[in-house]
Write a protein that holds these residues in place. Structure first.
Motif, mmCIF file in Angstrom:
data_model
loop_
_atom_site.group_PDB
_atom_site.id
_atom_site.type_symbol
_atom_site.label_atom_id
_atom_site.label_comp_id
_atom_site.label_asym_id
_atom_site.label_seq_id
_atom_site.Cartn_x
_atom_site.Cartn_y
_atom_site.Cartn_z
ATOM 1 N N TRP A 49 67.195 -36.241 -26.693
ATOM 2 C CA TRP A 49 65.760 -36.845 -27.121
ATOM 3 C C TRP A 49 65.489 -36.144 -28.511
ATOM 4 O O TRP A 49 64.983 -36.870 -29.555
ATOM 5 C CB TRP A 49 64.885 -36.583 -26.171
ATOM 6 C CG TRP A 49 64.738 -37.166 -25.091
ATOM 7 C CD1 TRP A 49 65.045 -38.763 -24.589
ATOM 8 C CD2 TRP A 49 64.283 -36.784 -23.842
ATOM 9 N NE1 TRP A 49 65.001 -38.874 -23.575
ATOM 10 C CE2 TRP A 49 64.478 -37.651 -22.878
ATOM 11 C CE3 TRP A 49 63.472 -35.728 -23.354
ATOM 12 C CZ2 TRP A 49 63.969 -37.629 -21.570
ATOM 13 C CZ3 TRP A 49 63.179 -35.361 -22.206
ATOM 14 C CH2 TRP A 49 63.452 -36.390 -21.088
ATOM 15 N N ASN A 50 65.807 -34.709 -28.639
ATOM 16 C CA ASN A 50 65.411 -34.186 -29.718
ATOM 17 C C ASN A 50 66.344 -33.601 -31.078
ATOM 18 O O ASN A 50 65.905 -33.167 -31.977
ATOM 19 C CB ASN A 50 64.647 -32.997 -29.185
ATOM 20 C CG ASN A 50 63.293 -33.336 -28.626
ATOM 21 O OD1 ASN A 50 62.304 -33.881 -29.255
ATOM 22 N ND2 ASN A 50 63.319 -32.945 -27.433
ATOM 23 N N VAL A 51 67.571 -34.042 -30.658
ATOM 24 C CA VAL A 51 68.567 -33.770 -32.038
ATOM 25 C C VAL A 51 68.085 -34.653 -33.085
ATOM 26 O O VAL A 51 67.515 -35.691 -33.131
ATOM 27 C CB VAL A 51 70.110 -34.186 -31.463
ATOM 28 C CG1 VAL A 51 70.177 -35.546 -31.540
ATOM 29 C CG2 VAL A 51 70.940 -33.414 -32.378
ATOM 30 N N THR A 52 68.239 -33.949 -34.379
ATOM 31 C CA THR A 52 68.132 -34.538 -35.689
ATOM 32 C C THR A 52 69.096 -33.835 -36.337
ATOM 33 O O THR A 52 69.738 -33.039 -36.310
ATOM 34 C CB THR A 52 66.637 -34.138 -36.210
ATOM 35 O OG1 THR A 52 66.702 -32.527 -36.534
ATOM 36 C CG2 THR A 52 65.385 -34.446 -35.408
ATOM 37 N N GLY A 53 69.208 -34.546 -37.786
ATOM 38 C CA GLY A 53 70.233 -34.235 -38.756
ATOM 39 C C GLY A 53 71.488 -34.835 -39.149
ATOM 40 O O GLY A 53 71.569 -36.086 -38.442
ATOM 41 N N PHE A 56 73.273 -36.613 -35.946
ATOM 42 C CA PHE A 56 72.511 -37.403 -35.097
ATOM 43 C C PHE A 56 72.988 -38.325 -34.298
ATOM 44 O O PHE A 56 73.093 -38.146 -33.141
ATOM 45 C CB PHE A 56 71.235 -37.969 -35.807
ATOM 46 C CG PHE A 56 70.342 -38.862 -34.837
ATOM 47 C CD1 PHE A 56 69.507 -38.135 -33.780
ATOM 48 C CD2 PHE A 56 70.647 -40.100 -34.651
ATOM 49 C CE1 PHE A 56 68.853 -38.803 -33.048
ATOM 50 C CE2 PHE A 56 69.751 -40.814 -33.801
ATOM 51 C CZ PHE A 56 68.928 -40.368 -32.956
ATOM 52 N N ASN A 57 73.653 -39.406 -34.958
ATOM 53 C CA ASN A 57 74.321 -40.401 -34.046
ATOM 54 C C ASN A 57 75.643 -40.026 -33.068
ATOM 55 O O ASN A 57 75.398 -40.111 -31.959
ATOM 56 C CB ASN A 57 75.096 -41.374 -35.016
ATOM 57 C CG ASN A 57 73.849 -42.447 -35.787
ATOM 58 O OD1 ASN A 57 72.983 -42.551 -35.134
ATOM 59 N ND2 ASN A 57 74.402 -43.065 -36.824
ATOM 60 N N HIS A 60 73.742 -37.409 -30.478
ATOM 61 C CA HIS A 60 72.759 -38.379 -29.386
ATOM 62 C C HIS A 60 73.533 -39.075 -28.484
ATOM 63 O O HIS A 60 73.096 -38.977 -27.242
ATOM 64 C CB HIS A 60 71.948 -39.268 -30.605
ATOM 65 C CG HIS A 60 70.919 -39.904 -29.685
ATOM 66 N ND1 HIS A 60 69.709 -39.579 -29.330
ATOM 67 C CD2 HIS A 60 70.720 -41.405 -29.280
ATOM 68 C CE1 HIS A 60 68.966 -40.356 -28.719
ATOM 69 N NE2 HIS A 60 69.762 -41.573 -28.785
ATOM 70 N N ARG A 110 68.030 -26.181 -33.906
ATOM 71 C CA ARG A 110 69.021 -27.251 -34.541
ATOM 72 C C ARG A 110 69.927 -27.663 -33.989
ATOM 73 O O ARG A 110 70.502 -27.120 -33.026
ATOM 74 C CB ARG A 110 69.428 -26.329 -36.011
ATOM 75 C CG ARG A 110 68.158 -25.925 -37.069
ATOM 76 C CD ARG A 110 68.503 -25.098 -37.814
ATOM 77 N NE ARG A 110 68.621 -25.073 -39.170
ATOM 78 C CZ ARG A 110 68.026 -25.921 -40.165
ATOM 79 N NH1 ARG A 110 67.788 -27.125 -39.648
ATOM 80 N NH2 ARG A 110 67.935 -25.941 -41.427
ATOM 81 N N ALA A 111 70.772 -28.728 -34.511
ATOM 82 C CA ALA A 111 71.493 -29.330 -33.862
ATOM 83 C C ALA A 111 72.836 -28.589 -33.225
ATOM 84 O O ALA A 111 73.415 -28.446 -32.270
ATOM 85 C CB ALA A 111 72.218 -30.634 -34.799
#
Length: 168
Positions: A49-53, A56-57, A60, A110-111
């Motif tokens: 739900w919360n991964v960014t950067g 991401f794809n 996720h 962070r990721a």
């Protein structure tokens, strides 16, 4: 020959060829495995739900595959505990006491830190599963040995794949 015994829940005798003492030891170990698996499931879903950067794809989608596999693993573990005549733990309080996997951080990391945390989680679950083999072998509990072998394969392979993301 294993002694026939009664369970606390219902008083129906269990005579599957594994003593009450051995069934209790295996069920206790499986309860720890269940707690670890559920805790890792929750952390992995949180990270999905919360991964960014920039990753991401990839992350996720990968986390979704991983949390789905973990979700599908909890039922067979819990049902094996029940097959041995014991109650499967099913509360956050119980899991908090039984789990060796740390809870997810309050703030999403962070990721790549997510990846590191999941590596540690999969390795911890593998250690829990591997640590149960002595009791399982003593009991002659082949169905649980099979379950543990399957879980070890998944956790060791997932840890390897996640570690690969951390290499430069």
């Amino acid at each position: 020959m294993a002694k026939t015994s009664k369970t606390a829940a219902g008083g129906i005798a269990i005579n599957i060829g594994i003593s009450e003492k051995d069934r209790a030891a295996v069920a206790q170990g499986l309860s720890r495995l269940l707690a670890d698996t559920y805790t890792l499931y929750l952390t992995t879903h949180n990270f999905h739900w919360n991964v960014t950067g920039p990753m991401f794809n990839t992350l996720h989608a990968m986390f979704m595959v991983q949390y789905t596999e973990l979700w599908n693993a909890v039922d067979p573990i819990a049902e094996r505990i029940r097959s041995l005549g014991h109650v499967a733990p099913g509360s956050y309080a119980a899991y908090g006491k039984l789990a060796s996997v740390a809870d997810a951080p309050a703030e999403p990391p962070r990721a790549l830190e997510m990846v590191r945390i999941l590596v540690q989680g999969h390795e911890a679950v593998a250690r829990t599963a591997r640590g149960l083999f002595a009791a399982v072998e003593k009991a002659g509990d082949e169905p649980t040995a099979d379950l543990l072998t399957q879980r070890l394969t998944v956790h060791e392979q997932t840890a390897w794949m996640l570690r690969s993301l951390l290499q430069e």
